[in-house]
Design a protein around this motif. Structure first.
Motif, PDB file in Angstrom:
ATOM      1  N   ASP A  61       6.661   3.326   1.958  1.00 34.58           N
ATOM      2  CA  ASP A  61       6.512   1.873   1.925  1.00 34.58           C
ATOM      3  C   ASP A  61       7.233   1.224   3.101  1.00 34.58           C
ATOM      4  OD1 ASP A  61       8.941   2.618   0.736  1.00 34.58           O
ATOM      5  OD2 ASP A  61       8.978   0.903  -0.616  1.00 34.58           O
ATOM      6  N   THR A  62       8.423   1.707   3.425  1.00 28.79           N
ATOM      7  CA  THR A  62       9.187   1.091   4.512  1.00 28.79           C
ATOM      8  C   THR A  62       8.638   1.486   5.876  1.00 28.79           C
ATOM      9  OG1 THR A  62      11.153   1.009   3.123  1.00 28.79           O
ATOM     10  CG2 THR A  62      11.494   0.805   5.483  1.00 28.79           C
ATOM     11  N   ILE A  63       8.223   2.734   6.033  1.00 31.20           N
ATOM     12  CA  ILE A  63       7.618   3.146   7.308  1.00 31.20           C
ATOM     13  C   ILE A  63       6.340   2.352   7.557  1.00 31.20           C
ATOM     14  CG2 ILE A  63       6.505   5.061   8.537  1.00 31.20           C
ATOM     15  CD1 ILE A  63       8.540   6.915   7.095  1.00 31.20           C
ATOM     16  N   ALA A  64       5.501   2.211   6.519  1.00 31.40           N
ATOM     17  CA  ALA A  64       4.272   1.441   6.674  1.00 31.40           C
ATOM     18  C   ALA A  64       4.565  -0.037   6.895  1.00 31.40           C
ATOM     19  CB  ALA A  64       3.383   1.634   5.452  1.00 31.40           C
ATOM     20  N   CYS A  65       5.583  -0.547   6.221  1.00 29.03           N
ATOM     21  CA  CYS A  65       6.002  -1.942   6.420  1.00 29.03           C
ATOM     22  C   CYS A  65       6.334  -2.191   7.891  1.00 29.03           C
ATOM     23  CB  CYS A  65       7.206  -2.229   5.536  1.00 29.03           C
ATOM     24  SG  CYS A  65       8.007  -3.818   5.821  1.00 29.03           S
ATOM     25  N   MET A  66       7.133  -1.319   8.472  1.00 30.80           N
ATOM     26  CA  MET A  66       7.537  -1.499   9.872  1.00 30.80           C
ATOM     27  C   MET A  66       6.372  -1.285  10.826  1.00 30.80           C
ATOM     28  SD  MET A  66      11.442   0.086   9.923  1.00 30.80           S
ATOM     29  CE  MET A  66      11.009   1.742   9.327  1.00 30.80           C
ATOM     30  N   ALA A  67       5.588  -0.227  10.602  1.00 34.19           N
ATOM     31  CA  ALA A  67       4.457   0.051  11.487  1.00 34.19           C
ATOM     32  C   ALA A  67       3.442  -1.077  11.463  1.00 34.19           C
ATOM     33  CB  ALA A  67       3.801   1.375  11.084  1.00 34.19           C
ATOM     34  N   ILE A 109       1.602   6.094   6.375  1.00 35.02           N
ATOM     35  CA  ILE A 109       1.761   6.647   5.034  1.00 35.02           C
ATOM     36  C   ILE A 109       1.616   8.167   5.053  1.00 35.02           C
ATOM     37  CG2 ILE A 109       0.761   6.702   2.710  1.00 35.02           C
ATOM     38  CD1 ILE A 109       0.080   3.716   3.104  1.00 35.02           C
ATOM     39  N   PHE A 110       0.673   8.666   5.833  1.00 34.55           N
ATOM     40  CA  PHE A 110       0.456  10.107   5.929  1.00 34.55           C
ATOM     41  C   PHE A 110       1.691  10.828   6.459  1.00 34.55           C
ATOM     42  CE2 PHE A 110      -1.156  13.795   8.435  1.00 34.55           C
ATOM     43  CZ  PHE A 110      -1.569  14.579   7.355  1.00 34.55           C
ATOM     44  N   ALA A 111       2.504  10.144   7.239  1.00 33.99           N
ATOM     45  CA  ALA A 111       3.724  10.767   7.767  1.00 33.99           C
ATOM     46  C   ALA A 111       4.663  11.192   6.654  1.00 33.99           C
ATOM     47  CB  ALA A 111       4.435   9.812   8.725  1.00 33.99           C
ATOM     48  N   GLY A 112       4.547  10.552   5.472  1.00 33.86           N
ATOM     49  CA  GLY A 112       5.346  10.954   4.316  1.00 33.86           C
ATOM     50  C   GLY A 112       6.711  10.309   4.299  1.00 33.86           C
ATOM     51  N   GLY A 113       7.529  10.756   3.361  1.00 36.65           N
ATOM     52  CA  GLY A 113       8.885  10.238   3.251  1.00 36.65           C
ATOM     53  C   GLY A 113       8.919   8.853   2.642  1.00 36.65           C
ATOM     54  N   ASP A 114       9.660   7.946   3.260  1.00 35.01           N
ATOM     55  CA  ASP A 114       9.851   6.581   2.765  1.00 35.01           C
ATOM     56  C   ASP A 114       8.638   5.736   3.147  1.00 35.01           C
ATOM     57  OD1 ASP A 114      10.965   4.333   1.679  1.00 35.01           O
ATOM     58  OD2 ASP A 114      12.585   4.150   3.140  1.00 35.01           O
ATOM     59  N   ILE A 174       0.835  -1.206   0.000  1.00 32.63           N
ATOM     60  CA  ILE A 174       0.000   0.000   0.000  1.00 32.63           C
ATOM     61  C   ILE A 174       0.868   1.253   0.000  1.00 32.63           C
ATOM     62  CG2 ILE A 174      -1.796   1.283   1.203  1.00 32.63           C
ATOM     63  CD1 ILE A 174      -2.802  -1.339   0.031  1.00 32.63           C
ATOM     64  N   GLY A 175       1.964   1.220   0.728  1.00 36.77           N
ATOM     65  CA  GLY A 175       2.836   2.387   0.803  1.00 36.77           C
ATOM     66  C   GLY A 175       3.646   2.627  -0.448  1.00 36.77           C
ATOM     67  N   SER A 176       3.793   1.602  -1.303  1.00 41.50           N
ATOM     68  CA  SER A 176       4.676   1.721  -2.464  1.00 41.50           C
ATOM     69  C   SER A 176       4.255   2.832  -3.413  1.00 41.50           C
ATOM     70  CB  SER A 176       4.745   0.382  -3.219  1.00 41.50           C
ATOM     71  OG  SER A 176       3.472   0.051  -3.784  1.00 41.50           O
ATOM     72  N   HIS A 177       2.971   3.034  -3.565  1.00 45.89           N
ATOM     73  CA  HIS A 177       2.474   4.034  -4.518  1.00 45.89           C
ATOM     74  C   HIS A 177       2.715   5.465  -4.036  1.00 45.89           C
ATOM     75  CE1 HIS A 177       0.037   6.067  -7.450  1.00 45.89           C
ATOM     76  NE2 HIS A 177      -0.842   6.466  -6.555  1.00 45.89           N
ATOM     77  N   TYR A 178       2.901   5.625  -2.718  1.00 49.08           N
ATOM     78  CA  TYR A 178       2.914   6.973  -2.153  1.00 49.08           C
ATOM     79  C   TYR A 178       4.295   7.482  -1.760  1.00 49.08           C
ATOM     80  CZ  TYR A 178      -2.136   6.708  -2.076  1.00 49.08           C
ATOM     81  OH  TYR A 178      -3.444   6.609  -2.457  1.00 49.08           O
ATOM     82  N   GLU A 179       5.323   6.707  -2.010  1.00 47.73           N
ATOM     83  CA  GLU A 179       6.655   7.141  -1.586  1.00 47.73           C
ATOM     84  C   GLU A 179       7.022   8.465  -2.258  1.00 47.73           C
ATOM     85  OE1 GLU A 179      11.226   5.478  -1.113  1.00 47.73           O
ATOM     86  OE2 GLU A 179       9.679   4.218  -2.017  1.00 47.73           O
ATOM     87  N   GLY A 180       7.309   9.457  -1.424  1.00 50.35           N
ATOM     88  CA  GLY A 180       7.683  10.777  -1.920  1.00 50.35           C
ATOM     89  C   GLY A 180       6.528  11.609  -2.443  1.00 50.35           C
ATOM     90  N   LYS A 181       5.289  11.079  -2.381  1.00 47.78           N
ATOM     91  CA  LYS A 181       4.134  11.786  -2.945  1.00 47.78           C
ATOM     92  C   LYS A 181       3.151  12.269  -1.888  1.00 47.78           C
ATOM     93  CE  LYS A 181       4.183   8.750  -7.011  1.00 47.78           C
ATOM     94  NZ  LYS A 181       3.402   7.733  -7.758  1.00 47.78           N
ATOM     95  N   ILE A 182       3.119  11.615  -0.746  1.00 43.74           N
ATOM     96  CA  ILE A 182       2.031  11.825   0.201  1.00 43.74           C
ATOM     97  C   ILE A 182       2.062  13.220   0.831  1.00 43.74           C
ATOM     98  CG2 ILE A 182       3.148  10.974   2.296  1.00 43.74           C
ATOM     99  CD1 ILE A 182      -0.416  10.141   1.050  1.00 43.74           C
ATOM    100  N   GLY A 221      14.238  10.893   4.174  1.00 46.15           N
ATOM    101  CA  GLY A 221      15.455  10.111   4.279  1.00 46.15           C
ATOM    102  C   GLY A 221      15.086   8.687   4.628  1.00 46.15           C
ATOM    103  N   ALA A 222      16.036   7.776   4.448  1.00 46.13           N
ATOM    104  CA  ALA A 222      15.776   6.353   4.657  1.00 46.13           C
ATOM    105  C   ALA A 222      16.637   5.765   5.769  1.00 46.13           C
ATOM    106  CB  ALA A 222      16.006   5.583   3.362  1.00 46.13           C
TER     107      ALA A 222
END
Length: 287
Positions: free
Chosen positions: A222-228, A215-220, A10-18, A187-188
């Motif tokens: 997909d990885t932030i959502a993956c971990m959360a 995802i709303f937090a923005g940035g990376d 789900i996060g993959s589409h929003y990286e750098g866009k959110i 940043g990652a």
């Protein structure tokens, strides 16, 4: 495991866009949502940990981690790996390269399912990080995510989880609204993204809300959502539409090792309802 995959897809589409979003009410299901390196490495590490379950020799576990990470990584060479990790995947005898990126935290979730106390979880989380992300911050990120998953799985309160993470790992957990306002989540590195992922879990009121908050937090994203979501999946029921959507984005080389992991969890009587649903999907496909 499935929570990490859902967060990634789900996060993959929003990286750098959110950053354009004004609230958490954005489309979750898009035709551009895919499995990225987060899913691939999560599953690779899970398979390696299954292959070496109860192994005591660290070098044996590290060798198996490298083997499985390179095997799956080379099957999916264009999946968003960092530049140094791309080289690592192709090397004949790869060495850790002192990375403090968030790759160590996004791939660690299997450790928290396999082991039953914080001492072992931190030990094996460090081993999974050590093959590439051997910088102290890379190791800390993996240990923090694995610890949070375990604490959530044994139903510690969110206040208890927050206190442990802050005291053990010295992370400063800021409200997501403050992070968005400051624009400080770009940043990652583990230092930036791991605390955000944990905070997203702490603020979420159910699985979907954790996902949307991360995802709303923005940035990376997909990885932030993956971990959360790797934390949230042990705390909340996952909606069927999210689970089936992410599952539909996986192909056979990813599904087979995922089933291997779930079968070991079944043997250990550690499947929760979320993982049971995934295993049913896999069995229905005769995988």
């Amino acid at each position: 495991m499935i929570g990490a995959i859902i967060g990634d897809v789900i996060g993959s589409h929003y990286e750098g866009k959110i950053k354009k979003a004004k609230n958490k009410d954005f489309e979750l299901f898009t035709p551009y949502s895919i499995c990225t390196d987060d899913t691939i490495m999560t599953i690779a590490v899970g398979q390696a940990m299954v292959n070496t379950y109860q192994e005591k020799e660290i070098s044996v576990i590290q060798k198996e981690l490298i083997k499985e990470m390179q095997r799956l990584g080379r099957l999916y060479p264009y999946s968003g790996y960092g530049k140094q990790f791309k080289y690592w995947l192709r090397e004949e005898n790869p060495k850790p390269y002192n990375s403090f990126g968030n790759g160590s935290g996004m791939r660690v979730s299997s450790v928290a399912w396999l082991y039953d106390n914080l001492e072992d979880i931190n030990k094996y989380a460090e081993i999974t990080a050590s093959v590439s992300h051997n910088h102290p911050e890379g190791i800390k990120g993996a240990c923090a995510i694995a610890s949070a998953i375990y604490l959530a799985s044994v139903k510690k309160s969110k206040d208890e989880i927050k206190e442990y993470i802050e005291e053990k790992f010295k992370y400063i957990l800021k409200p997501i609204s403050q992070i968005v306002e400051e624009g400080s989540n770009y940043g990652a590195s583990s230092q930036i993204t791991v605390p955000v992922a944990i905070q997203a879990f702490l603020e979420g009121i159910d699985f979907e809300d954790v996902l949307r908050t991360a995802i709303f937090a923005g940035g990376d994203t997909d990885t932030i959502a993956c971990m959360a979501c790797s934390i949230a999946e042990v705390y909340y029921e996952i909606p069927d539409n999210l689970l089936k959507f992410a599952y539909s984005r996986m192909d056979l080389p990813l599904k087979k090792p995922l089933k291997n992991f779930l079968m070991l969890m079944k043997e250990k009587n550690k499947l929760n309802n979320n993982l049971k649903k995934v295993l049913i999907l896999l069995e229905n496909e005769n995988i």
